[in-house]
Motif scaffolding. Structure first.
Motif, mmCIF file in Angstrom:
data_model
loop_
_atom_site.group_PDB
_atom_site.id
_atom_site.type_symbol
_atom_site.label_atom_id
_atom_site.label_comp_id
_atom_site.label_asym_id
_atom_site.label_seq_id
_atom_site.Cartn_x
_atom_site.Cartn_y
_atom_site.Cartn_z
ATOM 1 N N SER A 204 2.338 7.619 -2.521
ATOM 2 C CA SER A 204 2.371 6.367 -1.776
ATOM 3 C C SER A 204 1.516 5.347 -2.511
ATOM 4 O O SER A 204 0.329 5.512 -2.663
ATOM 5 N N GLU A 205 2.192 4.323 -2.981
ATOM 6 C CA GLU A 205 1.509 3.286 -3.737
ATOM 7 C C GLU A 205 1.202 2.119 -2.814
ATOM 8 O O GLU A 205 2.074 1.588 -2.147
ATOM 9 N N LYS A 206 -0.058 1.735 -2.758
ATOM 10 C CA LYS A 206 -0.454 0.604 -1.914
ATOM 11 C C LYS A 206 -0.224 -0.691 -2.671
ATOM 12 O O LYS A 206 -0.590 -0.820 -3.826
ATOM 13 N N ARG A 207 0.391 -1.630 -2.028
ATOM 14 C CA ARG A 207 0.606 -2.949 -2.613
ATOM 15 C C ARG A 207 -0.325 -3.937 -1.931
ATOM 16 O O ARG A 207 -0.579 -3.843 -0.735
ATOM 17 N N SER A 208 -0.745 -4.899 -2.682
ATOM 18 C CA SER A 208 -1.542 -5.962 -2.080
ATOM 19 C C SER A 208 -0.607 -6.833 -1.238
ATOM 20 O O SER A 208 0.608 -6.853 -1.471
#
Length: 84
Positions: free
Chosen positions: A5-9
């Motif tokens: 799971s990649e967190k995006r700004s």
């Protein structure tokens, strides 16, 4: 299968949404027989922007197209709000 799971700004998310809108905007312009480059702009007030460049004649045609499809009372409310 593991998914990372990649967190995006919030800014990246806003720009991603703007990028995803471009095909729909291009399709709408094509249906109106208008041409102009469509590109992702900056993030303004937390929202990604989509920039459309139209020739002046096409811009007038676009404005006429919108005016014929917006009920008159709604257009008057919008006009009053945009003037402050």
């Amino acid at each position: 299968m593991t998914m990372t799971s990649e967190k995006r700004s919030p800014e990246d998310t806003a720009l991603c949404i703007a990028r995803n809108a471009i095909p729909d905007v291009n399709e709408a312009l094509a249906l109106m027989k208008l041409q102009g480059p469509v590109q992702v702009g900056d993030v303004k007030d937390g929202h990604g922007t989509v920039l459309i460049t139209l020739r002046s004649g096409d811009a007038y045609e676009f404005a006429r197209w919108v005016r014929t499809r917006v009920p008159r009372d709604q257009a008057q409310q919008t006009s009053v709000r945009s003037r402050g």
